[in-house]
Write a protein that holds these residues in place. Structure first.
Motif, short mmCIF file in Angstrom:
data_model
loop_
_atom_site.label_atom_id
_atom_site.label_comp_id
_atom_site.label_asym_id
_atom_site.label_seq_id
_atom_site.Cartn_x
_atom_site.Cartn_y
_atom_site.Cartn_z
N TRP A 81 10.75 22.63 -28.96
CA TRP A 81 11.07 22.99 -30.35
C TRP A 81 12.01 21.92 -30.89
CZ3 TRP A 81 9.23 26.95 -33.29
CH2 TRP A 81 9.96 27.38 -34.40
N ASN A 82 11.50 21.08 -31.80
CA ASN A 82 12.35 19.98 -32.25
C ASN A 82 13.22 20.40 -33.44
OD1 ASN A 82 10.52 19.91 -34.36
ND2 ASN A 82 10.15 17.70 -34.24
N GLN A 83 14.06 19.46 -33.87
CA GLN A 83 15.01 19.79 -34.94
C GLN A 83 14.30 20.06 -36.26
OE1 GLN A 83 18.03 16.76 -35.12
NE2 GLN A 83 18.94 17.35 -33.15
N ALA A 84 13.18 19.38 -36.46
CA ALA A 84 12.41 19.64 -37.69
C ALA A 84 11.87 21.07 -37.70
CB ALA A 84 11.26 18.64 -37.81
N GLN A 142 13.72 15.09 -25.12
CA GLN A 142 14.14 15.93 -26.24
C GLN A 142 14.68 15.08 -27.38
OE1 GLN A 142 13.69 19.34 -26.26
NE2 GLN A 142 14.13 19.10 -28.44
N ALA A 143 15.36 13.99 -27.06
CA ALA A 143 15.87 13.10 -28.11
C ALA A 143 14.73 12.48 -28.89
CB ALA A 143 16.74 12.02 -27.48
N ILE A 160 17.20 16.04 -15.35
CA ILE A 160 17.98 16.44 -16.53
C ILE A 160 18.01 15.32 -17.55
CG2 ILE A 160 20.31 16.98 -17.35
CD1 ILE A 160 20.74 18.48 -14.70
N GLU A 161 18.25 14.11 -17.06
CA GLU A 161 18.32 12.96 -17.96
C GLU A 161 16.97 12.69 -18.61
OE1 GLU A 161 19.86 9.87 -15.53
OE2 GLU A 161 21.90 10.68 -15.47
N VAL A 217 7.43 18.71 -37.85
CA VAL A 217 7.59 19.83 -36.94
C VAL A 217 6.77 19.58 -35.68
CG1 VAL A 217 7.12 22.29 -36.58
CG2 VAL A 217 8.07 21.49 -38.76
N LEU A 218 7.41 19.70 -34.53
CA LEU A 218 6.71 19.54 -33.26
C LEU A 218 7.07 20.71 -32.36
CD1 LEU A 218 6.14 16.31 -31.26
CD2 LEU A 218 6.75 18.41 -30.08
N VAL A 219 6.03 21.43 -31.96
CA VAL A 219 6.21 22.62 -31.13
C VAL A 219 5.30 22.51 -29.92
CG1 VAL A 219 6.04 25.14 -31.05
CG2 VAL A 219 6.76 24.00 -33.16
#
Length: 202
Positions: free
Chosen positions: A166-169, A144-145, A137-138, A153-155
């Motif tokens: 799916w990143n924030q961008a 993800q961070a 999980i960590e 954009v990174l998918v």
């Protein structure tokens, strides 16, 4: 190691040897909840030697609130025969001699002998698997961070062309958060690329 099982008239020596050397903890209690057997694995697991606990209430191996409620659970079963855990398995917490709680998987069965009625519990330590799951999980959160910190954009996709990362961008660009994007086909969220699902997986 044991009390009633050490009597060769009560149990075969082969059975005693098997119980002593089972990899998981084995605990036997009587109808009053008193410990009658504790094998080597259970000694290691709970930090007690068998002579320390033989004859004591099994609730010393449990944290609150189960410690205080166990006698009631047992009395209710003996009075009604209604099973809640007997014949089943469940994840519970154990209490080590040093006061530390730890996760374990408990399976309980009932024993009927000529002059003995009681219960046998098989306990498996879940500490290592829980720790490994937490590390995963960590690691996922760390990855993800990193992904979310990228301005572009990174998918990510699986072999079927469905979105796995799916990143924030990407969320900002498509106005769709990760919870609603992950698992959906890439071409559904990026139709303007004019490609098919087959193009992505071949």
């Amino acid at each position: 190691m044991l009390d009633f099982v050490n009597d060769p008239n009560c149990a075969p020596s082969l059975l005693i040897s098997i119980i002593k050397n089972v990899a998981d903890g084995v605990i036997v209690i009587d109808e009053r909840g008193q410990i009658k057997l504790l094998n080597t694995a259970a000694e290691r697991l709970f930090g007690y030697s068998a002579p320390d606990v033989i004859g004591q209430n099994v609730n010393i191996l449990m944290p609150s609130p189960h410690r205080e409620q166990h006698d009631h659970y047992l009395a209710c079963y003996l009075a009604t025969g209604e099973k809640h855990i007997i014949g089943k398995g469940r994840e519970v917490e154990g209490l080590h001699k040093n006061g530390n709680k730890f996760p374990l998987y408990l399976s309980v069965g009932e024993i009927h002998l000529s002059e003995f009625r009681g219960f046998i519990g098989i306990v498996h330590d879940l500490s290592a698997s829980k720790a490994a799951a937490q590390q995963l999980i960590e690691a996922h959160e760390f990855l993800q961070a990193i992904i979310d910190s990228m301005p572009s954009v990174l998918v990510g996709m699986d072999c079927n062309g469905n979105i796995t990362h799916w990143n924030q961008a990407a969320a900002k660009d498509r106005n769709i958060d990760a919870d609603h994007a992950i698992g959906r086909p890439f071409i559904e969220l990026f139709p303007f690329f004019n490609i098919t699902q087959q193009d992505l997986i071949t």
